[in-house]
Design a protein around this motif. Structure first.
Motif, short mmCIF file in Angstrom:
data_model
loop_
_atom_site.label_atom_id
_atom_site.label_comp_id
_atom_site.label_asym_id
_atom_site.label_seq_id
_atom_site.Cartn_x
_atom_site.Cartn_y
_atom_site.Cartn_z
N GLY A 35 0.80 -1.22 0.00
CA GLY A 35 0.00 0.00 0.00
C GLY A 35 0.84 1.27 0.00
O GLY A 35 2.06 1.25 0.17
N LYS A 36 0.16 2.39 -0.19
CA LYS A 36 0.85 3.68 -0.25
C LYS A 36 1.41 4.11 1.09
O LYS A 36 2.32 4.94 1.14
CB LYS A 36 -0.11 4.75 -0.78
N ALA A 41 6.72 1.50 0.86
CA ALA A 41 6.58 2.83 0.28
C ALA A 41 7.27 3.89 1.13
O ALA A 41 7.90 4.81 0.59
CB ALA A 41 5.09 3.16 0.12
N ARG A 42 7.18 3.76 2.44
CA ARG A 42 7.82 4.74 3.32
C ARG A 42 9.34 4.68 3.22
O ARG A 42 10.02 5.71 3.25
CB ARG A 42 7.38 4.50 4.77
N GLU A 45 10.32 6.41 0.01
CA GLU A 45 10.22 7.87 0.16
C GLU A 45 11.39 8.42 0.97
O GLU A 45 11.97 9.46 0.62
CB GLU A 45 8.90 8.22 0.85
#
Length: 274
Positions: A35-36, A41-42, A45
């Motif tokens: 998931g985002k 994803a974290r 980022e």
């Protein structure tokens, strides 16, 4: 600021909760990586913010360090500038950037860049300035231009210190990139901020653990790069393929034959013919 932390069934237990165990359970649960707002994803980022800040710091600090180290002029500015930038509070710079430019990627990039410039500038300047003067004089006496002296002599010998500065800057930036969450961005700082906000302290511990692991991995890779760049070790040179070495040894071991005689005379060996 909306919280996007994935709900954890282990949260909300009594006062005897083992936060470390809950944090590890959260990390090793496969559903929390998708998931985002997932862990994968974290992490990406966080690496993006780190990479942008390190790249901008390198573009600013390395050319200045090369120029000052090669020319020997402006060393006072290096010392003064490095000390001044190190004294600046990163969170204060971030909040000032948010007031000036609003939320987004620019404020944390500026704050993290100011954090990464000092070690890169100091490492580059120290590496170039400490190159053996005899090597530099020998290169100039061979007719090398100043650019050739810098690129072919000084930079290769200063590379370990330059990479050492890059290593220090990367570690400082990756550990501090959690402040990007204060500018409504993602990264591993989201777990720290959102976990404390909703009083799920094991979620905050998840962010701290992952930042530590990420910093250790990057430190190991950059330490390997510093080790490989040491001058005189030949670790960055490509080895000659073994077949070429075998052919060269075979040619050297082969006895030399006579020079062909095209004069039409009898090729039989005589005392005069040898």
């Amino acid at each position: 600021m909306d919280s996007d932390v994935v709900d954890d069934p282990a949260a909300g237990e009594g006062g005897d909760v083992n936060f470390l165990q809950q944090a590890l359970n959260f990390i090793f649960t496969a559903d929390n990586w998708g998931g985002k707002a997932g862990l994968g994803a974290r992490i990406l980022e966080h690496l993006q913010y780190t990479g942008v800040a390190v790249a901008v710091s390198a573009l600013i600090a390395i050319p200045i360090g090369l120029l000052i180290g090669h020319s020997g002029r402006g060393s006072f500015l290096v010392v003064t500038g490095v000390n001044a930038l190190r004294a600046m509070p990163t969170l204060g710079v971030l909040l000032l950037g948010v007031l000036l430019w609003g939320l987004g990627l620019l404020p944390p990039t500026v704050a993290l860049t100011l954090l990464g410039v000092p070690p890169l500038l100091a490492g580059t300047y120290a590496g170039i300035a400490n190159v053996d003067p005899n090597l530099v004089d020998a290169a100039r006496s061979m007719g090398m231009t100043e650019t050739q002296v810098l690129t072919r002599v000084e930079i290769p010998n200063a590379l370990p210190l330059i990479l050492g500065g890059l290593r220090t800057a990367t570690l400082q930036i990756v550990a501090t990139a959690t402040v990007a969450a204060y500018a409504s961005l993602g990264g591993l700082g989201r777990y720290l901020i959102d976990g404390i906000k909703v009083r799920q302290f094991h979620i905050a511990l998840v962010g701290a653990i992952l930042v530590t692991v990420l910093a250790l991995l990057l430190d190991g890779l950059l330490a390997l790069a510093v080790w490989a760049s040491l001058p005189g070790t030949g670790r960055l040179r490509r080895p000659i393929p073994q077949p070429l070495l075998d052919d060269e040894m075979l040619v050297e071991a082969r006895p030399r034959g006579r020079t062909p005689d095209y004069s039409g005379r009898d090729p039989s060996p005589t005392v005069e013919g040898w």
